[in-house]
Scaffold this active site. Structure first.
Site, PDB file in Angstrom:
ATOM      1  N   ARG A   3      34.967-112.778 -82.697  1.00 41.54           N
ATOM      2  CA  ARG A   3      35.119-114.004 -81.756  1.00 41.54           C
ATOM      3  C   ARG A   3      34.481-114.061 -80.640  1.00 41.54           C
ATOM      4  NH1 ARG A   3      35.745-116.433 -85.718  1.00 41.54           N
ATOM      5  NH2 ARG A   3      35.336-114.322 -86.674  1.00 41.54           N
ATOM      6  N   GLN A  14      37.012-111.533 -93.755  1.00 41.50           N
ATOM      7  CA  GLN A  14      37.852-112.124 -92.777  1.00 41.50           C
ATOM      8  C   GLN A  14      39.124-112.629 -93.609  1.00 41.50           C
ATOM      9  OE1 GLN A  14      35.976-114.932 -89.683  1.00 41.50           O
ATOM     10  NE2 GLN A  14      34.144-114.409 -91.070  1.00 41.50           N
ATOM     11  N   LYS A  72      28.592-121.273 -91.554  1.00 42.00           N
ATOM     12  CA  LYS A  72      29.188-121.985 -92.914  1.00 42.00           C
ATOM     13  C   LYS A  72      29.430-123.306 -92.846  1.00 42.00           C
ATOM     14  CE  LYS A  72      33.943-120.494 -92.161  1.00 42.00           C
ATOM     15  NZ  LYS A  72      34.415-121.919 -92.191  1.00 42.00           N
ATOM     16  N   THR A  73      30.038-123.700 -91.851  1.00 45.97           N
ATOM     17  CA  THR A  73      30.255-125.145 -91.872  1.00 45.97           C
ATOM     18  C   THR A  73      29.214-126.182 -91.800  1.00 45.97           C
ATOM     19  OG1 THR A  73      32.418-124.615 -90.289  1.00 45.97           O
ATOM     20  CG2 THR A  73      31.938-127.031 -90.549  1.00 45.97           C
ATOM     21  N   ASP A  91      36.348-124.458 -98.494  1.00 50.76           N
ATOM     22  CA  ASP A  91      36.070-123.589 -97.270  1.00 50.76           C
ATOM     23  C   ASP A  91      37.062-122.408 -97.121  1.00 50.76           C
ATOM     24  OD1 ASP A  91      34.989-122.730 -94.846  1.00 50.76           O
ATOM     25  OD2 ASP A  91      35.427-124.310 -93.746  1.00 50.76           O
ATOM     26  N   GLU A  92      36.705-121.361 -96.580  1.00 48.23           N
ATOM     27  CA  GLU A  92      37.595-120.185 -96.318  1.00 48.23           C
ATOM     28  C   GLU A  92      38.179-119.605 -97.634  1.00 48.23           C
ATOM     29  OE1 GLU A  92      37.492-118.842 -93.610  1.00 48.23           O
ATOM     30  OE2 GLU A  92      37.491-120.256 -91.967  1.00 48.23           O
TER      31      GLU A  92
END
Length: 697
Positions: A593, A243, A32-33, A212-213
């Site tokens: 993770r 998330q 995503k980044t 973002d997020e």
């Protein structure tokens, strides 16, 4: 950037999408980044001016990654919600009666001020705990509820108490020309809503907005974004409903779930290809999260191999569990693995103690994320308080902290007299300090000491344009702080000196990156640093952290511990569906993770907070298909060191630190001066040490 070569099909669609609202549902590890950064680069390539872009992240680390990827393009408005709002407020806050040199209070400063408010209101802090009141005030601000509205809506006793504290707390913040973290957001929204001209200035500037997020935004952040995006509606949000794990601090999963309703013409692109984990790990995560109803459906997949099965281990108790974790990591290291590739997650901080003991006994290097942060250490907060007082003399919290540090004979009675004078004359603490000669209850000696302290502050304020390192060095020396630690000459003072020297290095590094930066901007950046921002990939240690702190990180091998009903999912979450779904999302985040290997551990019995419990395995284990799991065999539990008697002067050998001489014995603790690692305090029975030679009288 070659978009066609470096992006998969869905990523490319997101990057090259037309103007207008865009929702990118980005699964864990789906890049995503990269997509967010490449979309900005795509717009720049089309001719959009960099200063017309606003990009908001949740950590400074994420903002830094975006800036690095976009070089040599310079996007002036990339940062966290708090840093962006702080920047806007430096320019606009005078509309609300604050000065532009306001201080930003962290949680510790906030707590201290609330304690003082409780005292002034004659409210018992034992029955009305400051942390609980601080949380109520924070949640109100996240909902954009000011103290007046909160007071009107308060119904029960606790809320009415909190309302009284909230009102006085806000008065004191204004008097101190200070804001807390929640104010940064709320006051920015207030200015935009109260001043259409100011809002127009920023909506005109920000033609494209990136968030973002987005699943972690609270109501204040949601309102801020809505206001800024209302003109151009070129808003691109990236997030993952699976998330969303910060409900307890105000995050609203509804913001991402209702984005299509808020922007009816929006385009939705789902990123499902994962570049981090193996197929088995992703299948386990998909099956687990599929049990939630509040989500945007997606199915993570990877081009990687199936990988190893997830290993499940049920320990006898928490000590057995911790030994399994430490012993397993040791086995990996013996086969050539790197210690930094391992992470251990737990649901509550209290679980870390037993894990630390096991790591010490095994001789494993570790770091705890979420423990005492560098900038929360007493000596660092003291020097930061000096610096904040130079920028903002009205900051009473900082002035009170340093007025007798180092000791200069100014006691609590004198400080109380200053506060009393400030209250009676409706002035600031600093103004009371200026007029201390008028306070009749003070002795001539106390007045002289106060004048000397004020003279020190005024002297240090004389060079506001000096280089940062020069200012910090002057504070350390002229305050007498360094000298007082040198005179103490004990190990704790030496550690504090080391930390202060490290702080000077931090200042020097910051100054080299920002040669024209002011002291005020440096303090602002320091106040907005989070624990994850300081996490280095290069440290030679395993990482221990709560599951909440793990978000956004990745490790080769992950241990998810404490998978028991009542612990994970937590007992507070088991009887409300929304809370239980958040716990499941937290488990999903933990699983995703891991890059190569996952260990899932539980304990048949666990002593936590002084209470022993017999536990049923977590329902989350049952939600993972059995064909993805394998059972681990219990490792042999090694006995403690034999009852060797140690004496001062004995030479010992440590598995990690090498040889050293025992310099102090205190109960189960020994202090050892190592040849290459300096002094260390070790626990007998846990530290991996052997006796080399004996010193006997």
């Amino acid at each position: 950037m070659d978009f066609n070569k470096e992006l998969n099909e869905e990523q490319l669609k997101a990057v090259t999408s037309d103007d207008g609202p865009l929702l990118i549902l980005a699964g864990a590890g789906s890049g995503k980044t990269r997509v967010l950064t490449y979309r900005i680069a795509y717009l720049l390539k089309k001719g959009l001016s960099p200063d017309k872009i606003l990009a908001v992240t949740f950590t400074n680390k994420a903002a830094g990654e975006m800036k690095n990827r976009l070089l040599p393009a310079v996007i002036p408005w990339i940062g966290t919600f708090h840093s962006i709002c702080a920047r806007i407020l430096r320019r606009e806050i005078e509309q609300l009666g604050f000065g532009s040199s306001f201080s930003i209070y962290d949680e510790h400063d906030k707590r201290k001020l609330i304690e003082k408010c409780l005292k002034d209101l004659d409210i018992d802090p034992k029955t009305n705990r400051p942390p609980a009141i601080a949380h109520m005030i924070s949640m109100a601000k996240n909902e954009l509820i000011d103290c007046e509205s909160f007071s009107k809506e308060a119904t029960d006793y606790k809320e009415k108490i909190a309302a009284n504290v909230y009102r006085l707390y806000q008065e004191r913040l204004m008097q101190n020309n200070a804001l807390d973290f929640d104010d940064l957001l709320m006051l920015t929204v207030n200015i935009f809503e109260l001043s259409p001209r100011t809002l127009e200035k920023y909506t005109q500037r920000f033609q494209h907005i990136f968030i973002d997020e987005y699943q972690d935004t609270n109501h204040a952040q949601y309102r801020l974004v809505s206001l800024l995006a209302q003109k151009h509606k070129n808003i691109c949000v990236v997030g993952d409903s699976d998330q969303s794990i910060y409900r307890w601090r105000g995050a609203d999963i509804g913001n991402i779930l209702s984005f299509e309703r808020d922007y009816p013409n929006c385009k939705v692109i789902t990123l499902e290809q994962n570049y981090r984990s193996t197929t088995n790990i992703l299948q386990a995560a998909n099956c687990l999260i599929g049990n939630n109803s509040q989500r945007k459906a997606k199915n993570l997949w990877t081009a990687k191999d199936k990988g190893e099965l997830l290993t499940v281990f049920e320990a006898q108790n928490e000590h057995h569990e911790a030994h399994f974790v430490a012993r397993t990591i040791s086995n990996y290291l013996e086969k050539g693995a790197s210690i930094k590739d391992f992470a251990v997650f737990y649901r509550v901080n209290a679980q870390s103690r037993v894990l630390e003991e096991a790591f010490l006994k095994e001789g494993l290097s570790y770091r705890i994320i979420g423990g005492l942060k560098f900038y929360e250490r007493a000596e660092i907060k003291d020097i930061l308080a000096y610096l904040r007082a130079l920028v903002n003399p009205n900051d009473s919290v900082s002035l009170e902290r340093i007025i007798n540090k180092p000791r200069r004979g100014i006691g609590e009675t004198t400080v109380k007299a200053l506060y009393r004078y400030a209250k009676e004359h409706n002035c600031t603490f600093y103004e009371a300090l200026e007029n201390c000669a008028e306070i009749k209850s003070l002795s001539a000696g106390a007045i002289e000491k106060l004048k000397a302290f004020k003279g020190l502050i005024d002297k240090l304020k004389e060079k506001p344009d000096a280089r940062l390192v020069k200012i910090v060095t002057a504070v350390l020396h002229e305050s007498g702080y360094l000298e007082s630690l040198k005179k103490a000459a004990d190990m704790e003072s030496q550690n504090r000196l080391d930390n202060l020297h490290e702080f000077v290095s931090v200042v020097a590094e910051f100054e080299s990156r920002n040669p024209d930066c002011t002291l005020a901007l440096f303090l602002e950046e320091i106040s907005l640093i989070s624990d994850v921002d300081q996490l280095s990939d290069e440290e030679g240690s395993a990482t221990l952290m709560t599951m909440h702190n793990a978000k956004g990180l990745e490790f080769e091998v992950v241990f998810v511990t404490g998978l028991e009903e009542g612990l994970f999912p937590h007992s507070r979450s088991m009887f409300e569906e929304a809370e239980l779904e958040e716990e499941r999302r937290l488990c999903y985040v933990s699983l995703t993770r891991a890059k190569k290997k996952l260990f899932l551990t539980s304990a048949y019995s666990r002593n936590l907070y002084g209470t022993g419990n017999y536990n049923v395995k977590s329902r989350f284990l049952a939600e993972i298909p059995e064909n993805l799991l394998e059972l681990a065999h219990a490792p042999t539990i090694q006995p403690n060191l034999d009852e060797t008697e140690f004496s001062v002067g004995d030479v010992i050998s440590h598995k990690q630190f090498g040889q050293g001489i025992i310099t102090e014995l205190k109960g189960e603790q020994i202090t050892v001066q190592f040849e290459t690692h300096g002094p260390k305090v070790l626990l007998l029975g846990y530290a991996p040490i052997t006796l080399v030679s004996i010193e006997r009288n």
